[in-house]
Design a protein around this motif. Sequence first.
Motif, PDB file in Angstrom:
ATOM      1  N   GLY A 148       0.755  -1.248   0.000  1.00 47.67           N
ATOM      2  CA  GLY A 148       0.000   0.000   0.000  1.00 47.67           C
ATOM      3  C   GLY A 148       0.780   1.289   0.000  1.00 47.67           C
ATOM      4  N   VAL A 149       2.102   1.270  -0.334  1.00 48.19           N
ATOM      5  CA  VAL A 149       2.790   2.563  -0.449  1.00 48.19           C
ATOM      6  C   VAL A 149       2.229   3.329  -1.641  1.00 48.19           C
ATOM      7  CG1 VAL A 149       4.941   1.785   0.643  1.00 48.19           C
ATOM      8  CG2 VAL A 149       4.717   1.680  -1.854  1.00 48.19           C
ATOM      9  N   ALA A 150       2.274   4.651  -1.549  1.00 45.39           N
ATOM     10  CA  ALA A 150       1.715   5.500  -2.599  1.00 45.39           C
ATOM     11  C   ALA A 150       2.599   5.556  -3.835  1.00 45.39           C
ATOM     12  CB  ALA A 150       1.507   6.913  -2.048  1.00 45.39           C
ATOM     13  N   GLY A 151       3.871   5.159  -3.695  1.00 41.46           N
ATOM     14  CA  GLY A 151       4.858   5.240  -4.755  1.00 41.46           C
ATOM     15  C   GLY A 151       6.230   5.297  -4.105  1.00 41.46           C
ATOM     16  N   PHE A 152       7.219   5.786  -4.829  1.00 41.75           N
ATOM     17  CA  PHE A 152       8.599   5.724  -4.353  1.00 41.75           C
ATOM     18  C   PHE A 152       9.340   7.029  -4.640  1.00 41.75           C
ATOM     19  CE2 PHE A 152       7.164   1.483  -5.316  1.00 41.75           C
ATOM     20  CZ  PHE A 152       7.530   0.781  -4.184  1.00 41.75           C
ATOM     21  N   ALA A 370      -3.662  14.761  -4.317  1.00 38.60           N
ATOM     22  CA  ALA A 370      -4.379  13.513  -4.018  1.00 38.60           C
ATOM     23  C   ALA A 370      -4.224  12.524  -5.169  1.00 38.60           C
ATOM     24  CB  ALA A 370      -5.854  13.809  -3.754  1.00 38.60           C
ATOM     25  N   HIS A 371      -4.344  12.999  -6.402  1.00 36.98           N
ATOM     26  CA  HIS A 371      -4.189  12.106  -7.559  1.00 36.98           C
ATOM     27  C   HIS A 371      -2.773  11.544  -7.640  1.00 36.98           C
ATOM     28  CE1 HIS A 371      -8.034  12.138  -9.653  1.00 36.98           C
ATOM     29  NE2 HIS A 371      -8.155  13.425  -9.366  1.00 36.98           N
ATOM     30  N   LEU A 372      -1.776  12.390  -7.414  1.00 33.78           N
ATOM     31  CA  LEU A 372      -0.389  11.908  -7.435  1.00 33.78           C
ATOM     32  C   LEU A 372      -0.208  10.738  -6.478  1.00 33.78           C
ATOM     33  CD1 LEU A 372       2.690  12.347  -8.183  1.00 33.78           C
ATOM     34  CD2 LEU A 372       2.802  13.692  -6.065  1.00 33.78           C
ATOM     35  N   SER A 373      -0.845  10.829  -5.307  1.00 33.78           N
ATOM     36  CA  SER A 373      -0.639   9.861  -4.233  1.00 33.78           C
ATOM     37  C   SER A 373      -1.577   8.655  -4.314  1.00 33.78           C
ATOM     38  CB  SER A 373      -0.845  10.561  -2.882  1.00 33.78           C
ATOM     39  OG  SER A 373      -0.173  11.803  -2.843  1.00 33.78           O
ATOM     40  N   GLY A 374      -2.361   8.559  -5.394  1.00 34.39           N
ATOM     41  CA  GLY A 374      -3.288   7.443  -5.532  1.00 34.39           C
ATOM     42  C   GLY A 374      -4.530   7.563  -4.685  1.00 34.39           C
ATOM     43  N   LEU A 375      -4.828   8.783  -4.235  1.00 37.36           N
ATOM     44  CA  LEU A 375      -5.963   9.021  -3.331  1.00 37.36           C
ATOM     45  C   LEU A 375      -7.054   9.859  -3.983  1.00 37.36           C
ATOM     46  CD1 LEU A 375      -3.792   9.905  -0.191  1.00 37.36           C
ATOM     47  CD2 LEU A 375      -4.884   7.705  -0.681  1.00 37.36           C
ATOM     48  N   GLY A 376      -7.000   9.984  -5.303  1.00 35.29           N
ATOM     49  CA  GLY A 376      -7.877  10.902  -6.005  1.00 35.29           C
ATOM     50  C   GLY A 376      -9.350  10.544  -5.980  1.00 35.29           C
ATOM     51  N   SER A 377      -9.693   9.306  -5.613  1.00 38.10           N
ATOM     52  CA  SER A 377     -11.109   8.936  -5.517  1.00 38.10           C
ATOM     53  C   SER A 377     -11.659   9.111  -4.108  1.00 38.10           C
ATOM     54  CB  SER A 377     -11.300   7.482  -5.961  1.00 38.10           C
ATOM     55  OG  SER A 377     -10.573   6.609  -5.116  1.00 38.10           O
ATOM     56  N   LEU A 378     -10.783   9.480  -3.159  1.00 35.11           N
ATOM     57  CA  LEU A 378     -11.184   9.650  -1.755  1.00 35.11           C
ATOM     58  C   LEU A 378     -11.029  11.079  -1.262  1.00 35.11           C
ATOM     59  CD1 LEU A 378      -9.436   6.645   0.070  1.00 35.11           C
ATOM     60  CD2 LEU A 378     -11.889   6.896  -0.373  1.00 35.11           C
ATOM     61  N   VAL A 450      -2.612   2.491  -0.108  1.00 34.25           N
ATOM     62  CA  VAL A 450      -3.143   2.790  -1.441  1.00 34.25           C
ATOM     63  C   VAL A 450      -3.326   1.497  -2.219  1.00 34.25           C
ATOM     64  CG1 VAL A 450      -2.681   4.039  -3.589  1.00 34.25           C
ATOM     65  CG2 VAL A 450      -2.013   5.037  -1.388  1.00 34.25           C
ATOM     66  N   PRO A 451      -4.518   1.252  -2.773  1.00 34.65           N
ATOM     67  CA  PRO A 451      -4.698   0.044  -3.583  1.00 34.65           C
ATOM     68  C   PRO A 451      -3.827   0.092  -4.822  1.00 34.65           C
ATOM     69  CG  PRO A 451      -6.629   1.475  -3.744  1.00 34.65           C
ATOM     70  CD  PRO A 451      -5.743   2.064  -2.691  1.00 34.65           C
ATOM     71  N   GLN A 452      -3.362  -1.080  -5.266  1.00 39.15           N
ATOM     72  CA  GLN A 452      -2.474  -1.125  -6.426  1.00 39.15           C
ATOM     73  C   GLN A 452      -3.199  -0.596  -7.653  1.00 39.15           C
ATOM     74  OE1 GLN A 452      -0.429  -4.816  -6.869  1.00 39.15           O
ATOM     75  NE2 GLN A 452       0.663  -4.207  -8.704  1.00 39.15           N
ATOM     76  N   ARG A 453      -2.474   0.215  -8.439  1.00 34.76           N
ATOM     77  CA  ARG A 453      -3.072   0.859  -9.603  1.00 34.76           C
ATOM     78  C   ARG A 453      -2.540   0.238 -10.882  1.00 34.76           C
ATOM     79  NH1 ARG A 453      -1.009   6.598  -7.606  1.00 34.76           N
ATOM     80  NH2 ARG A 453       0.514   5.231  -6.673  1.00 34.76           N
ATOM     81  N   THR A 454      -3.288   0.384 -11.939  1.00 35.75           N
ATOM     82  CA  THR A 454      -2.805   0.036 -13.277  1.00 35.75           C
ATOM     83  C   THR A 454      -3.032   1.234 -14.172  1.00 35.75           C
ATOM     84  OG1 THR A 454      -4.952  -0.917 -13.822  1.00 35.75           O
ATOM     85  CG2 THR A 454      -3.256  -2.431 -13.050  1.00 35.75           C
TER      86      THR A 454
END
Length: 459
Positions: A148-152, A370-378, A450-454
């Motif tokens: 669940g990390v947001a990225g690196f 929020a979008h950068l961090s994978g949180l854009g839907s919350l 953060v849920p894994q994204r594609t």
Amino acid sequence: MELGSPVSAVRSNRVLMGNEVSPAVLIIKDGKIQQILSSSDFTQDAGCEVLDVGDSVVMPGIVDSHVHVNEPGRTSWEGFWTATRAAAAGGVTTIVDMPLNSIPPTTTLRNLHEKLQEATGRCFVDVAFWGGVVPGNQLELRPMIQAGVAGFKCFLIHSGVEEFPHVAEFDLHTAMKQLQGTGSVLLFHAEMDVQPTTGKTDDPSQYSTFLRSRPDVMEVEAIRTVAELCLQYRVRCHIVHLSSAKALKLIQNARQAGAPLTVETTHHYLSLCAENIPVGATQFKCCPPIRGSANQEQLWSALKTGQIDMVVSDHSPCTPDLKKLESGDFTQAWGGISSLQFGLPLFWSSASRRDFQLADVVRLLSRNTAHLSGLGSLKGSLAPGFDADLVIWDPETRFQVKANIHHRNKLTPYLGFTLQGLVRATILRGKLVYRDGSFCSEPLGKHLLVPQRTGQAQL
């Protein structure tokens, strides 16, 4: 209304929805925005407690995607308790913690679990987590994504701490191969070593001495490398804390060629300029450095045109002794600026004079981060289904930065500044966590895994 209590509805004469500010009532249920009604359509149910904030502006809470909390290991610099209280006082409802300067750094799955354990029960706002890319840890990246990390984040130059070494080109290729197809994002501290331009006789207490040691070309050459890698692998890449406007053309060209590349700048590059930094005032030191006023105006123009996607704090505190205030030696002082609590008023104080609107504040400080961090839907928007994270503030009210600092170490270049835009209250997932200088008694923040994204997230 008591701090920590659930809020059923928030009424204001100035609610920001999309690009419009109008009277409205936000209905909140189970921590989410259920619906937004015009004042005339709202009828109060029995038992429905309404927080009426009058003419204060209601906006999505700030999402600060660049914060160094430093816990565990360097909690004397900052910690989750103090950092997230400062965030709440500044209308920040979500922070994303950087993988350094904690000990251990968040570069393995085991270290991530240790970080999560340290943060449990200590967060007054929600917290997501960046992982780190360092030489040799490429096989840790996918397990951390699944956790669940947001990225690196990685460094192309010495990070300032030994436990988070910078990467070479070989490391970047191995990391990029691991990240392909994951939808994750790689953040770059984009400076590269070039021939230094300072002499041994230059006065280390003069800011100009430090500035010459980190010239624009260090950023330009690093961003050239990032752009090439981004185009080659089509992995999402992000430039953190851009200070030099000279790199903007490179970024623009890479995007036009199809690179999934985004860029942020910080409050200090937009609010401070090299010409005004006093002799020995090492509280102004950060890396990359604060540059001149002409460069600053170019950054503002790039924000206006969308060339720069977001603005963050890069809150990077330390203990006062590491700032070398007694000697005033810029070459030896720790490079980092504390501003987490004051990001919204810092930005608005300058942006409002340049014809930016409240909708721009949300775009640059909430939605895009929020979008950068994978949180854009919350996070980052006022709309049904989103978390009821709200900042309630008075954009016209001025205040002075003095004894009202809530991060652990109070040293900041903004001490004594008069800022415009006073945060009155902060609501986190429908609960009042801060109001007029007071905090709820218990931390109510959650870990955001953060849920894994594609594919590629669009800003």
